[in-house]
Enzyme design. Structure first.
Site, PDB file in Angstrom:
ATOM      1  N   GLU A  28       0.825  -1.213   0.000  1.00 43.18           N
ATOM      2  CA  GLU A  28       0.000   0.000   0.000  1.00 43.18           C
ATOM      3  C   GLU A  28       0.858   1.260   0.000  1.00 43.18           C
ATOM      4  O   GLU A  28       0.562   2.233  -0.699  1.00 43.18           O
ATOM      5  CB  GLU A  28      -0.943  -0.008   1.208  1.00 43.18           C
ATOM      6  CG  GLU A  28      -1.973  -1.112   1.204  1.00 43.18           C
ATOM      7  CD  GLU A  28      -2.885  -1.064  -0.006  1.00 43.18           C
ATOM      8  OE1 GLU A  28      -3.177   0.048  -0.494  1.00 43.18           O
ATOM      9  OE2 GLU A  28      -3.296  -2.138  -0.492  1.00 43.18           O
ATOM     10  N   ASP A  68       3.626  -4.238  -5.762  1.00 39.29           N
ATOM     11  CA  ASP A  68       4.191  -5.516  -5.306  1.00 39.29           C
ATOM     12  C   ASP A  68       5.715  -5.495  -5.421  1.00 39.29           C
ATOM     13  O   ASP A  68       6.432  -5.966  -4.525  1.00 39.29           O
ATOM     14  CB  ASP A  68       3.636  -6.669  -6.145  1.00 39.29           C
ATOM     15  CG  ASP A  68       2.227  -7.066  -5.738  1.00 39.29           C
ATOM     16  OD1 ASP A  68       1.747  -6.579  -4.703  1.00 39.29           O
ATOM     17  OD2 ASP A  68       1.604  -7.862  -6.473  1.00 39.29           O
TER      18      ASP A  68
END
Length: 465
Positions: free
Chosen positions: A326, A409
């Site tokens: 995030e 990611d």
């Protein structure tokens, strides 16, 4: 026959051409979506066994649960979508929009307000339209919550809580929608030739204010937010935030478990005032779902389904890996890019609205022959005329979102958290009964997040520790 049909269409008045073009495009989109959903349902029905490449990350029992859950959701989506499309078509064919506008005028007239008070009639129209939408959508929402989500162990609400929540949401929505709409309509009316610039600036300001106050003043009306207790997890979150210069001020845990077993995490805030929110269902050591004791012998049968669907959540290193992902969105500027794209689109739409609002044929196409209310113009142009553009934009944003997810990611992997993120993704997929096999066309069109296997491969691992 085809030639005669084309001649008939070409000889129609322009307002009729607009009306039928809107209907045809709407049903074309629906049929396309239905076709994609059919392709995905075939995957759910035919993929009965865990594929070999998934054998080490998903057990047979979880695979079957997720397959049945997604199949039920897909079937529900088909029928609710068919109802919604049919309802919208009937409203257009039978003049539902001008009828509600006329009823709204009757309501305002009872208060001594004539047609010259268009903004008040517009607000009355909005209330009537949203009430209709709320009542017609309520049975579908109840079925989804208390049949599908309940059947698969996700629903945590009672009917009383659900209905109270629905009423509260409606009231809060009206408290925001009505004053914002009235001010927007007023700005459009007094803005002159450049009203689209002022309208765009107004909506930009409103969106920034709502983003700022939502988590502090609106969300707490529905859910309980508590500061994350002092301890190892909070210290590590603060340390990780500091390492990338994320201006974290507070970390909250939201009591999402009173509604659903699904989990989530997000951050919000502007400039030097960022907050992180974690759902209690995400935290292995915090979720009430993991604190239930062993059932008594005489209640074993009754509690069996709840125990089978008990969610495991994520341990602290996995939570940090999720937050690393995030925070990657923030560090890589994805949030800012999305805001910029959104506002560029908003400005373009207001500009095109300014170009089209003077076309009486647009209003006549939807039954407004003697008046051109601004609110109705907004609805016609933004909802119907822009439909093709909105579909293309939505697809492009989905593609962009998948790209951003891979980048986030990769950012978490760069922080040395690839293994923990893989483990967290597998757990979250299991906890939320995500089905890891997708039709390529359905996935390309709908998935804003890449499928599980693609993310694991990109992270360099498809194996659970």
């Amino acid at each position: 026959l085809f030639r005669r049909l084309m001649e008939t269409i070409l000889n129609l008045p322009i307002e009729n051409k607009i009306f039928y073009a809107v209907l045809v495009f709407s049903w074309t989109v629906y049929l396309w979506e239905a076709y994609l959903a059919y392709r995905q349902r075939r995957i759910y029905r035919l993929t009965m066994h865990v594929p070999q490449e998934l054998g080490k990350i998903m057990d047979t029992d979880t695979f079957e649960k997720s397959r049945l859950y997604q199949l039920d959701k897909s079937n529900f989506s088909f029928w609710s979508g068919l109802y919604s499309e049919t309802e919208g078509t009937l409203i257009l064919l039978f003049g539902g929009i001008p009828f509600v506008w006329k009823v709204a005028g009757t309501v305002t007239a009872r208060f001594g307000l004539g047609p010259e008070y268009e903004i008040f009639q517009s607000l009355s129209f909005l209330i009537l339209a949203t009430l209709f939408s709320a009542f017609t959508g309520l049975p579908w929402s109840i079925y989804n919550t208390f049949v599908i989500e309940e059947k698969h162990g996700f629903n945590q609400q009672t009917l009383g809580f659900f209905l109270k929540d629905a009423v509260k949401k409606f009231i809060v929505t009206q408290c925001i929608l009505l004053p914002v709409t009235s001010l927007l309509l007023y700005i459009i009316k007094i803005g002159g030739d450049f009203f689209f610039i002022y309208a765009w600036l107004f909506t930009l300001g409103v969106s920034l204010v709502l983003v700022t106050i939502y988590a502090d003043y609106i969300a707490p009306l529905f859910d309980k937010f508590t500061p994350l207790p002092e301890g190892e997890l909070k210290e590590e979150i603060e340390s990780m935030s500091k390492s990338i210069s994320f201006p974290l001020t507070k970390v909250y845990v939201v009591e999402g478990s009173k509604r659903s077993s699904h989990s989530n995490a997000y951050f919000y805030g502007f400039f030097k005032n960022k907050r992180i929110v974690l759902f209690d269902t995400l935290l292995e050591d915090y979720s009430p779902l993991n604190k239930d004791g062993e059932p008594e012998i005489d209640t074993l049968t009754e509690d069996k389904s709840k125990l089978k669907n008990k969610k495991q959540g994520c341990n602290n290193p996995e939570v940090l890996a999720v937050l690393g992902h995030e925070l990657g969105h923030w560090k890589l500027g994805h949030t800012v890019k999305n805001i910029v794209i959104s506002q560029m689109n908003s400005f373009l739409c207001f500009f095109l609205f300014a170009v089209l609002i003077g076309q009486k044929e647009l209003f006549m196409a939807f039954g407004f022959y003697n008046s051109q209310p601004t609110l109705i113009g907004l609805m016609i142009i933004f909802q119907f005329i822009f439909s093709p553009y909105n579909e293309v934009l939505s697809f492009c944003l989905t593609v962009l979102s998948r790209r951003f997810e891979f980048q986030a990611d990769s950012f978490a992997r760069g922080m040395g958290r690839a293994s923990e993120l893989c483990s967290a993704l597998i757990k979250l997929n299991k906890d939320n009964l995500g089905f890891p096999v997708a039709d390529w066309l359905f996935s390309m069109w709908h998935y804003s997040h890449p499928p599980l296997l693609e993310r694991l491969r990109a992270l360099g691992s498809t194996k659970q520790d």
